[in-house]
Design an enzyme around this catalytic site. Structure first.
Site, mmCIF file in Angstrom:
data_model
loop_
_atom_site.group_PDB
_atom_site.id
_atom_site.type_symbol
_atom_site.label_atom_id
_atom_site.label_comp_id
_atom_site.label_asym_id
_atom_site.label_seq_id
_atom_site.Cartn_x
_atom_site.Cartn_y
_atom_site.Cartn_z
ATOM 1 N N HIS A 189 31.414 -72.323 -33.731
ATOM 2 C CA HIS A 189 32.830 -72.164 -34.103
ATOM 3 C C HIS A 189 33.033 -71.708 -35.531
ATOM 4 O O HIS A 189 34.045 -71.091 -35.843
ATOM 5 C CB HIS A 189 33.633 -73.414 -33.733
ATOM 6 C CG HIS A 189 33.884 -73.452 -32.261
ATOM 7 N ND1 HIS A 189 33.050 -74.123 -31.397
ATOM 8 C CD2 HIS A 189 34.799 -72.819 -31.504
ATOM 9 C CE1 HIS A 189 33.466 -73.919 -30.163
ATOM 10 N NE2 HIS A 189 34.524 -73.129 -30.198
ATOM 11 N N ARG A 296 43.075 -71.731 -29.436
ATOM 12 C CA ARG A 296 42.234 -72.939 -29.466
ATOM 13 C C ARG A 296 43.003 -74.038 -30.204
ATOM 14 O O ARG A 296 42.933 -74.120 -31.432
ATOM 15 C CB ARG A 296 40.931 -72.665 -30.222
ATOM 16 C CG ARG A 296 39.924 -71.792 -29.497
ATOM 17 C CD ARG A 296 38.630 -71.711 -30.298
ATOM 18 N NE ARG A 296 37.530 -71.156 -29.534
ATOM 19 C CZ ARG A 296 37.210 -69.866 -29.518
ATOM 20 N NH1 ARG A 296 37.901 -68.993 -30.210
ATOM 21 N NH2 ARG A 296 36.177 -69.448 -28.792
ATOM 22 N N ARG A 332 45.275 -73.073 -24.758
ATOM 23 C CA ARG A 332 44.286 -73.950 -24.132
ATOM 24 C C ARG A 332 44.524 -75.370 -24.613
ATOM 25 O O ARG A 332 44.678 -75.613 -25.808
ATOM 26 C CB ARG A 332 42.887 -73.497 -24.521
ATOM 27 C CG ARG A 332 41.825 -74.453 -24.044
ATOM 28 C CD ARG A 332 40.452 -73.928 -24.287
ATOM 29 N NE ARG A 332 40.041 -74.110 -25.665
ATOM 30 C CZ ARG A 332 38.891 -73.661 -26.138
ATOM 31 N NH1 ARG A 332 38.078 -72.968 -25.362
ATOM 32 N NH2 ARG A 332 38.555 -73.863 -27.381
ATOM 33 N N GLU A 431 33.879 -71.868 -17.426
ATOM 34 C CA GLU A 431 32.794 -71.899 -18.404
ATOM 35 C C GLU A 431 31.654 -72.797 -17.938
ATOM 36 O O GLU A 431 30.696 -73.011 -18.652
ATOM 37 C CB GLU A 431 33.306 -72.301 -19.783
ATOM 38 C CG GLU A 431 34.214 -73.507 -19.820
ATOM 39 C CD GLU A 431 34.890 -73.708 -21.187
ATOM 40 O OE1 GLU A 431 34.422 -73.143 -22.189
ATOM 41 O OE2 GLU A 431 35.882 -74.446 -21.236
ATOM 42 N N ASN A 454 31.079 -68.141 -23.814
ATOM 43 C CA ASN A 454 30.315 -68.832 -24.864
ATOM 44 C C ASN A 454 29.620 -70.051 -24.267
ATOM 45 O O ASN A 454 28.452 -70.319 -24.532
ATOM 46 C CB ASN A 454 31.243 -69.302 -25.996
ATOM 47 C CG ASN A 454 31.988 -68.154 -26.628
ATOM 48 O OD1 ASN A 454 31.620 -67.012 -26.435
ATOM 49 N ND2 ASN A 454 33.034 -68.456 -27.362
ATOM 50 N N ASP A 455 30.376 -70.788 -23.469
ATOM 51 C CA ASP A 455 29.774 -71.949 -22.813
ATOM 52 C C ASP A 455 29.079 -71.568 -21.511
ATOM 53 O O ASP A 455 28.007 -72.084 -21.208
ATOM 54 C CB ASP A 455 30.841 -73.021 -22.544
ATOM 55 C CG ASP A 455 31.126 -73.837 -23.794
ATOM 56 O OD1 ASP A 455 30.167 -74.194 -24.493
ATOM 57 O OD2 ASP A 455 32.308 -74.103 -24.078
ATOM 58 N N ARG A 465 24.092 -73.104 -27.507
ATOM 59 C CA ARG A 465 24.656 -71.957 -28.220
ATOM 60 C C ARG A 465 24.558 -72.081 -29.729
ATOM 61 O O ARG A 465 24.756 -71.122 -30.457
ATOM 62 C CB ARG A 465 26.127 -71.745 -27.797
ATOM 63 C CG ARG A 465 27.063 -72.832 -28.206
ATOM 64 C CD ARG A 465 28.386 -72.740 -27.466
ATOM 65 N NE ARG A 465 29.468 -72.221 -28.277
ATOM 66 C CZ ARG A 465 30.755 -72.248 -27.917
ATOM 67 N NH1 ARG A 465 31.108 -72.744 -26.744
ATOM 68 N NH2 ARG A 465 31.674 -71.763 -28.688
ATOM 69 N N CYS A 502 37.645 -64.904 -22.366
ATOM 70 C CA CYS A 502 37.971 -65.206 -23.765
ATOM 71 C C CYS A 502 36.735 -65.618 -24.540
ATOM 72 O O CYS A 502 36.819 -65.971 -25.704
ATOM 73 C CB CYS A 502 39.053 -66.267 -23.849
ATOM 74 S SG CYS A 502 38.610 -67.800 -23.041
HETATM 75 C C1 PEP Z 1 34.010 -70.269 -24.358
HETATM 76 O O1 PEP Z 1 33.346 -71.278 -24.106
HETATM 77 O O2 PEP Z 1 33.676 -69.120 -24.046
HETATM 78 C C2 PEP Z 1 35.264 -70.390 -25.110
HETATM 79 C C3 PEP Z 1 36.041 -69.350 -25.293
HETATM 80 O O3 PEP Z 1 35.590 -71.596 -25.636
HETATM 81 P P1 PEP Z 1 34.921 -72.222 -26.953
HETATM 82 O O4 PEP Z 1 34.176 -71.117 -27.661
HETATM 83 O O5 PEP Z 1 36.028 -72.748 -27.798
HETATM 84 O O6 PEP Z 1 34.031 -73.261 -26.411
HETATM 85 MG MG MG Z 2 34.127 -73.238 -24.279
#
Ligand code: PEP
Ligand code: MG
Length: 571
Positions: A189, A296, A332, A431, A454-455, A465, A502
């Site tokens: 993040h 977020r 979200r 995710e 991302n997840d 990650r 996203c």
């Molecule tokens: C994701 O997991 O792709 C996402 C957009 O949420 P975050 O990066 O906040 O976990």
């Molecule tokens: Mg996520």
């Protein structure tokens, strides 16, 4: 001169001296003393240095960020001069013959734990203030070298082991020209926030912190992930040119700000932005975002000492909706956990925080927190085009529970006579691999999907990650990921829903041709990626990309997919 390779986390090139950000050890051991008068003098000197610092920071904050933001330093000054704190500290030095740091720490800790146990919000906030002030005075008494990142007042590049999202949020763009860290990945993040702050960053260098000293000249190339320590004059010249060319390129892209996103063969897709705070909306509009694809909201909960009230949240959501002037805004609900902590919730430490008690799991258990957020969202819904999205949904039952709490709060508000929009779409983030695989069932009940790669990638590949050691397994282009993405998009379309993405993959130049071909409807990304993506999509034919995606799905490795994409004509 030394070259270090890391992971390119935020585009752009920065050239400035190093500022090492290390969190010092504030442990204070008992130490007896003989000369109490000398110890009192040490205390007074530390207090007066702290006083000078706080006055300077307060004045600067007032000037740069306004009266309101400077108030916090006013309360720090009050604590620093409070006889209720200082008289017992001086007494302790005199009567118990202990060091100034020990007397201060012991006394302050008593106040802190007393305040922390109080019901009053005001006193609990004072506990946090007192912790900060105590650290500041201890820094002088213990001879530590620490400057809070928010207090940096010269142009620097911050170098750290890691930066938490709240450290990153405090960085002042005016002075912090770039940052680089030992650990972290492109989707940690702090990297995501660096992109929204438009600060060039390289993360995951493994050891940059031990390779630099304060004041060393540093180049951070966030375009290809290189960090150069003490470059020669020639290299500085070369990178200055690279930085200027990038800034020039940004100007070129800006011409596409008002243009819709259409492929070469005339198919429109939506390019939206990911934001963390209402302040980020300015960047979305400047970069021609067609909506907000991911707000977020957890950042609203961070950097404070208690949960944000319904009113604080309502104002934030309303501001974003109003500023977006009817364009869609996907908000979200709280996604805390993983690398995003909320210390004031006092949650137990977990062995695997990314697999633990986070996001909707927490909201469905601590429903008071969730209901407050849902009410704030529903009340704000009449100010724009709101869509609500639940994170980390693993089962249909979780979605149903979350949705029914939302509907309950809606019914309550309506019965109280509060206006609530009737057109709020309710969707989920996909995710978790189980949810992707079962997308056909989810599609019957949700209004939309937003794929959180991302997840999704970390869970599918079982590769954290945040962990640079396994970053080689973090493979957006792995055909396994592409197949899951396809399943989700196809399932949505079969039920007449839309599918967005996203995760950071949505703004990735290698992934975009494939995602266009797979039929993705909405791409949500860091605001600064929107114009480059728009320019790229205008050169691609969707029907050709469909063929490309079909081929990619039949390949065996991520490398083969990258080669395939490289081979296409993007001009
Ligand atoms: C994701 O997991 O792709 C996402 C957009 O949420 P975050 O990066 O906040 O976990
Ligand atoms: Mg996520």
């Amino acid at each position: 001169m030394l070259n270090i390779q890391g992971i390119a986390a935020s585009a752009g090139v920065a050239i400035a001296p190093v500022f090492k950000l290390e969190h010092p050890d504030y442990t204070v051991k008992h130490r007896g003393i003989e000369d109490t008068a000398a110890e009192i003098t040490r205390l007074e000197e530390a207090l007066s240095k702290s006083q000078q610092e706080l006055e300077a920071i307060k004045a600067r904050t007032q000037q740069e960020l306004g009266e309101k933001k400077a108030e916090i330093f006013e309360s720090h000054l009050l604590i620093l001069n409070d006889p209720e704190l200082l008289t017992p500290v001086r007494d302790k030095i005199n009567t118990e013959k202990v060091s100034a740091e020990y007397a201060l720490n012991e006394t302050a800790q008593q106040f802190i734990s007393m305040f922390e146990n109080m019901k009053s919000d005001y006193l609990r906030e004072r506990a946090a203030d007192m912790k900060d002030v105590t650290k500041r005075v201890l820094t002088h008494l213990l001879g530590l070298n620490y400057v809070n990142p928010a207090e940096i007042s010269e142009e620097v590049i911050v170098v750290a082991e890691d930066l938490t999202p709240s450290d990153t949020a405090q960085l002042n763009r005016k002075y912090v020209k770039g940052f680089t860290t030992n650990i972290g990945g492109r989707t940690s993040h702090s990297a995501i926030m660096a992109r929204s702050l438009e600060i060039p960053a390289v993360v995951g260098t493994k050891d940059v912190l031990s390779k630099v000293s304060n004041g060393d000249l540093l180049i951070v190339d966030g375009l290809d992930g290189t960090v150069i320590v003490n470059p020669s004059a020639e290299v500085v010249e070369q990178y200055t040119a690279k930085r200027d060319a990038y800034l020039q390129q940004i100007e070129e892209w800006k011409k596409l700000r008002e243009v819709p996103t259409v492929s070469r063969d005339g198919v429109h897709v939506e390019l939206a932005a990911n934001i963390g705070t209402p302040n980020d909306v300015a960047g979305v509009l400047e970069n021609g975002g067609e909506g907000v694809g991911l707000y977020r909201t957890e950042f609203l909960y961070m950097g404070r000492t208690e949960l944000p009230s319904e009113e604080v949240q309502f104002n934030a959501y309303k501001t974003v909706l109003e500023k977006m002037e009817g364009k869609p805004v996907v908000v979200r609900t709280l996604d805390i956990g993983g690398d995003k902590e909320l210390p004031y919730l006092d949650l137990p430490k977990e062995m695997n925080p990314f697999l633990g008690f986070r996001a909707v799991r927490l909201c469905l258990e601590q429903t008071d927190i969730f209901r407050t957020q849902l009410r704030a969202l529903l009340r704000a819904s009449t100010y724009g085009n709101l869509r609500i999205m639940f994170p980390m949904i693993a089962t249909l039952d979780e979605f149903r529970q979350a949705k029914s709490l939302l509907l309950e709060e809606k019914a309550k508000l309506v019965s109280e006579g509060v206006a609530v929009s009737e057109d709020i779409q309710i969707g989920i983030m996909v995710e978790i691999p189980a949810t992707a695989v079962l997308a056909d069932q989810f599609a019957k009940e949700v209004d939309f999907f937003s794929i959180g790669t991302n997840d999704l990638i970390q869970y599918t590949m079982a590769a954290d990650r945040m962990n640079e050691r396994v970053s080689y397994l973090y493979q957006p282009y792995n055909p396994a990921i592409l197949r899951l993405v396809k399943m989700v998009i196809d399932a949505a379309h079969k039920e007449g829903r839309w599918a967005g993405m996203c995760g950071e993959m949505a703004g990735d130049a290698t992934a975009i041709p494939l995602l266009l071909g797979l039929g993705l409807d909405e791409f949500s990304m860091s605001a600064t990626s929107i114009l480059p993506a728009r320019s790229q999509i205008a050169k691609l034919s969707k029907s050709e990309m469909q063929e490309l995606a079909a081929k990619a799905l039949q390949l065996g490795t991520a490398e083969e997919v990258v080669e395939l994409v490289k081979g296409i004509n993007q001009s």
